[in-house]
Write a protein that holds these residues in place. Structure first.
Motif: not given
Length: 629
Positions: A36-44, A92-97
């Motif tokens: 999983v690629w990702g950058i975290f912020g509020h929402g994830n 998979a790629c996850t990003a914040s709201t």
């Protein structure tokens, strides 16, 4: 928790599910979602982020996390990885709201346009709406269930919003179905409201069992095969156009054998380049708007065109002008009916490799005439002369080397398996006409969406997909300025990529196009605003992209001449660190000679003589444009 269920949050369940998915083709299994690629912020951060942390800490699921620096960039890296893996494995790629998620929309469009799989997990507003409106939430007075993530709908092959935990079960299974479907694959988007990510549910244990998604090879229908073979037998000047489908199906060996047995020349698109090596007797080079001399000459007189795994973009057809025979007919071998029926073709809907093998079996006693083979050999010889003229240093007209000369030097120092990556600007055109690819995985040019900013991020994904290869990113200053942040990720992950940064202080491709269309390169140079004219045509800006690359953690080498460039490239190949080779080239070319046309409308009326003259040329070209009916 009972024996039949497992109590987890929605995000924890998703992580476990993804870690248990595999793809299989021809008996070879691999992880479908390797990470999983990702950058975290509020929402994830407290949903998917917590789930990935828990999986790593407890080893309850093997799903590595990779930190990107730009949300669009991480999607590009994921797509490049999938391309190198023949669409059998996808990140998979996850990003914040909010903005974090919408930053992925361009990457989704690129994936779907290129028909490459990627799983997007954008965070969404509260499903309960208890705290509406939350930070970064779009308020649509027409529909309470609309969020910015609805922008993913038109650029996704599958879209769903998980507003209840139990909805994840059918949605996740549907997502895997689309990701592994050669016809339907592209961006798959599962929107995850931030409260639902953290909500617990009793999940059936069977949801987390190991699943293998079998990627089949559709066989051609016998009657369709007979029709295609019968049509090919009538051909006196046939031509094959090999697209990406020939590569993704692993049809290279079958295609080469078919070309040798029948004598049909093989032209290629960007996605198909290397399926037949450049020095194969049947290889005639890239086709279309920026195609090679041999390919386009053969296309103009072809009476039967066999398209293999191509979607016939306007660059491939030179905006419907390259196939000049008024009686030309098409046979399209493609796994997707959408592409198989284009140009009123005789469709042969099948896996490319099996389709080629079936055609070979149906044409065992047929081949082109020797006269046509000799004609092809003469065109190939002339094409080689044109290429060498473009590579020659004495072709340079200014103080700086031409881009084509740099490409010639690059060709000399790279090995056959070294990967060259590009996507936008003037280089794709130069590469399609001039690059001599021996291996389809060694030529990685994204030209379905031609997205500026793709190159550096793609280098990251390609290196992760095949660490055994040297990976060389070709990027102009325009594309570099849009997105170079993933250099930091390369450094942090200890991945070695060579980045050839071509600095010409402007948009070379669009500048040349602007000039050809009578717009005088307006707005295409990187310049100060002139106080007298009021335009951006003052002195060159003091932009130091080499210093920028060094600040991101890369080693930097400077090349002032072609010889310097060769020396720098040899040094870069000898190191184990990400290295940027910075070279300045002439903004004004010269470019390779044009053998095709691209339809870009010119103003029908203008006060400028340059535009009026360009319109006259445009009208002349339009006369040869037609529908292939």
């Amino acid at each position: 928790m009972s024996e039949q269920t497992l109590r987890l949050t929605t995000a924890q369940a998703l992580v476990r599910f993804l870690a248990a998915q595999y793809s299989e083709r021809d008996g070879q299994e691999q992880r479908l979602i390797p990470g999983v690629w990702g950058i975290f912020g509020h929402g994830n951060v407290a949903g998917v982020g917590q789930a990935l942390l828990q999986a790593a800490a407890t080893q309850e699921a093997d799903l590595p996390y990779y930190l990107a620096r730009n949300e669009q960039g991480m999607v590009h890296a994921a797509v490049a990885f999938a391309k190198m893996r023949d669409r059998l494995s996808a990140f998979a790629c996850t990003a914040s709201t909010g903005p974090g998620s919408t930053n992925m929309v361009t990457g989704a469009a690129l994936a779907t346009t290129n028909r490459l799989p990627v799983l997007l997990l954008p965070s969404d507003m509260f499903a309960t709406r208890a705290a509406d409106p939350v930070l970064q939430q779009l308020e649509d007075p027409r529909a309470g269930d609309t969020s910015v993530n609805d922008a993913f709908r038109p650029v996704s092959k599958y879209f769903d919003r998980i507003s209840r935990p139990e909805q994840l079960i059918p949605a996740a299974l549907a997502a895997m179905r689309v990701l592994t479907d050669p016809v339907e694959t592209g961006a798959v988007t599962l929107c995850l409201p931030q409260d639902v990510q953290a909500e617990a549910y009793d999940w059936p244990v069977d949801f987390f069992r190991r699943r293998v998604w079998h990627v089949g090879r559709p066989v051609p229908e016998p009657a369709a095969l007979e029709r295609a073979a019968r049509l090919l037998r009538t051909a006196r000047r046939p031509l094959i156009v090999a697209g990406g489908g020939a590569v993704y199906s692993g049809a290279e060996t079958a295609l080469r054998a078919f070309a040798e047995a029948t004598g049909i020349p093989v032209a290629d698109t960007h996605a198909g380049k290397g399926a037949v090596p450049w020095d194969h007797p049947g290889a005639v080079g890239g086709i279309g708007s920026t195609g090679a001399y041999a390919a386009n000459e053969l296309a103009r007189e072809a009476d039967v065109v066999l398209g293999i795994g191509t979607r016939y973009s306007d660059f491939t057809t030179a905006s419907h002008t390259v196939f000049g025979n008024p009686d030309v007919t098409f046979i399209n071998l493609n796994v997707a009916r959408l592409d198989a029926v284009k140009h009123s073709a005789e469709p042969l809907i099948a896996d490319a490799r099996l389709g080629i093998q079936a055609l070979a079996g149906a044409l065992t006693d047929w081949e082109v005439e020797e006269e046509y083979r000799e004609h092809m050999r003469q065109l190939i010889a002339r094409t080689g002369e044109i290429e060498e003229e473009c590579f020659a240093p004495d072709r340079n007209t200014g103080e700086l080397p031409a881009q084509t000369t740099i490409l010639g030097a690059l060709r000399d120092v790279l090995d056959d398996r070294d990967v060259v990556i590009n996507a936008a600007g003037s280089m794709p055109g130069d590469l399609q006409q001039l690059w001599r690819a021996c291996d389809p995985k060694a030529y990685h040019v994204e030209y379905a969406y031609s997205c500026m900013g793709y190159e550096v991020a793609a280098g990251l994904g390609v290196k992760m997909a095949d660490p055994s290869r040297e990976v060389v990113v070709l990027v102009g200053d325009g594309s570099y300025l849009m997105m170079a942040q993933e250099i930091v990720t390369m450094v942090s992950e200890g991945l070695k990529v060579i980045i050839v940064l071509v600095q010409n202080h402007g948009f070379a491709s669009i500048g040349a196009l602007s000039e050809a269309l009578g717009s005088q390169r307006f707005g295409t140079k990187y310049r100060y605003r002139d106080g007298t004219s009021g335009r951006l045509d003052g002195d060159v800006l003091p932009v130091d992209l080499a210093a920028n690359a060094a600040s991101l953690g890369a080693d930097v080498l400077h090349a002032a001449t072609v010889d310097d460039f060769r020396t720098a490239m040899e040094k870069a190949k000898g190191t184990d660190r990400t290295t940027v080779v910075h070279v300045e080239t002439d903004l004004y070319g010269p470019n390779p000679p044009a053998h095709g046309w691209w339809d870009v409308p010119v103003s029908q009326t203008s006060a400028l003589e340059s535009t009026r003259s360009a319109y006259e040329t445009y009208v002349t070209h339009k006369q040869s444009q037609r529908h292939y009916l």
